[in-house]
Design a protein around this motif. Structure first.
Motif, PDB file in Angstrom:
ATOM      1  N   LYS A 103       0.400  -0.189   2.544  1.00 11.68           N
ATOM      2  CA  LYS A 103       1.112  -1.095   3.752  1.00 11.68           C
ATOM      3  C   LYS A 103       0.296  -2.153   4.440  1.00 11.68           C
ATOM      4  O   LYS A 103      -0.931  -2.080   4.636  1.00 11.68           O
ATOM      5  N   TRP A 104       0.976  -3.081   4.883  1.00 14.21           N
ATOM      6  CA  TRP A 104       0.388  -4.395   5.091  1.00 14.21           C
ATOM      7  C   TRP A 104      -0.400  -4.072   6.608  1.00 14.21           C
ATOM      8  O   TRP A 104      -1.320  -4.416   7.070  1.00 14.21           O
ATOM      9  N   GLU A 105       0.231  -2.985   7.368  1.00 16.16           N
ATOM     10  CA  GLU A 105       0.010  -3.016   8.682  1.00 16.16           C
ATOM     11  C   GLU A 105      -1.507  -2.231   8.729  1.00 16.16           C
ATOM     12  O   GLU A 105      -2.465  -2.689   9.971  1.00 16.16           O
ATOM     13  N   LEU A 148       8.700   4.675   5.375  1.00 14.68           N
ATOM     14  CA  LEU A 148       8.039   3.247   5.192  1.00 14.68           C
ATOM     15  C   LEU A 148       9.175   2.221   5.881  1.00 14.68           C
ATOM     16  O   LEU A 148       9.120   0.895   5.594  1.00 14.68           O
ATOM     17  N   ASN A 183       7.786  -0.824   7.637  1.00 14.56           N
ATOM     18  CA  ASN A 183       6.326  -1.487   7.008  1.00 14.56           C
ATOM     19  C   ASN A 183       6.719  -2.310   6.092  1.00 14.56           C
ATOM     20  O   ASN A 183       7.594  -2.495   5.191  1.00 14.56           O
ATOM     21  N   LEU A 211       5.330  -3.956   2.973  1.00 12.40           N
ATOM     22  CA  LEU A 211       4.829  -3.324   1.532  1.00 12.40           C
ATOM     23  C   LEU A 211       4.114  -4.168   0.691  1.00 12.40           C
ATOM     24  O   LEU A 211       4.541  -5.498   0.494  1.00 12.40           O
TER      25      LEU A 211
END
Length: 328
Positions: free
Chosen positions: A252-254, A313, A316, A318
């Motif tokens: 996940k980028w976050e 997700l 999110n 990805l």
């Protein structure tokens, strides 16, 4: 509509045809009896079959497998990755889905949605019950075969009670073996790796382990799809409809946390690409690439799971590192 209540591999899109059996579906021995088939199947391999059942015919209380057309290709073995066409009906005439039926959103004249899976007697994907999938072993590429029997014999305790099918009802699957390949589960892209473009995560891919993906600190997630070929392969071009054999890792980028990797599920696995069977970001980024490529993909929610608010997700962005190790 999902056949099962969940999906193990996060890249897989939530689009399959019929709610017939549940994730609990299993197989006792993965084998079926030969002979004794009552259904009549007409048509050539590669064309939609016509399935009819004589009035008064009773289904076998054991899985019955019958080769209808023998192909000239290699013999499929358990553990191979395969691409299959199928058509399924109840013996009362209820349509249970098939690859010749256009899926919602499919393009006219485009590739059909087919089954791409490992040959196993366990529940690995959502279109074929394990006893049907395991019957592919021993068939040759180019063959057409049928598997029939009662719902209890083919699906057992995994039969979804809401499907309108009773345990004693007869079911018929007709399957075409389109392609098959034995795959090295530890395969990965090989070659010099390029540095990531500005703003893209850094990817490190150690042997035998999930790739490490480092999201740049302080960078906002891109709103549009981003992709970069990090390792250039020399294999054939990936075309829409192919069974893409891949080694992949997603984070996940976050928060940079890994949510899935093929390495966590036994290694290289396969998906049909370019037909809506995976998230849009995969279809858009990987069709046209080449076997041997390592591709980094950053997928915004709108091309990931944003259309499925219930998915964990859904909100999110990805980030995937995908090694294309073959096609089937």
């Amino acid at each position: 509509m999902n056949l099962t209540k969940n999906t193990r591999r996060a890249a897989v899109a939530l689009t399959v045809p019929i709610l017939l059996f549940t994730a609990a579906c299993g197989s006792d021995d993965g084998k079926g009896a030969s002979g004794g088939a009552v259904a009549k199947v007409e048509g050539k391999a590669g064309e939609k079959p016509k399935i009819t059942v004589p009035k008064g015919a009773k289904p076998s209380d054991k899985a019955v497998t019958k080769t209808l057309i023998e192909g000239k290709g290699d013999t499929v073995k358990k553990g191979d990755l395969v691409r299959l066409d199928f058509e399924a009906k109840s013996m009362k005439g209820q349509n249970l889905g098939g690859s010749w039926t256009p899926q919602p959103g499919s393009k006219p004249g485009g590739p059909r949605t087919q089954v791409v899976s490992e040959v196993t007697d366990q529940m690995t994907q959502q279109m074929l019950p394990p006893k049907v999938l395991s019957a592919v072993a021993g068939q040759k590429v180019g063959s057409r075969f049928e598997v029939e029997g009662t719902a209890k014999a083919l699906i057992g305790a995994g039969l979804n009670p809401q499907a309108g099918i009773k345990p004693e009802d007869g079911l018929v699957w007709v399957v075409d073996v389109v392609g098959a390949k034995k795959v090295d589960k530890k395969a990965k892209a090989e070659g010099e790796q390029a540095e990531p473009e500005d703003g893209l995560p850094k990817v490190t891919a150690p042997d035998g382990k999930a790739a490490k993906i480092e999201v740049p600190k302080g960078e906002k997630a891109p709103k549009d799809l981003k992709e970069q070929v990090l390792v250039k392969g020399k294999g054939p071009e990936v075309k829409a409809g192919d069974g893409l054999i891949a080694q992949y890792t997603g984070v996940k980028w976050e928060d940079g946390k890994k949510f899935d990797s093929s390495w966590d599920h036994g290694g290289a696995t396969a998906f049909q690409i370019g037909t809506g069977q995976v998230v849009q970001g995969w279809d858009k980024a990987l069709v046209g690439k080449h076997v041997g490529d390592r591709v980094e993909i950053v997928i915004p929610p709108k091309l990931g799971y944003g259309a499925s608010p219930q998915h964990e997700l859904a909100k999110n962005t990805l980030v995937f590192s995908v090694d294309i190790v073959g096609t089937v």
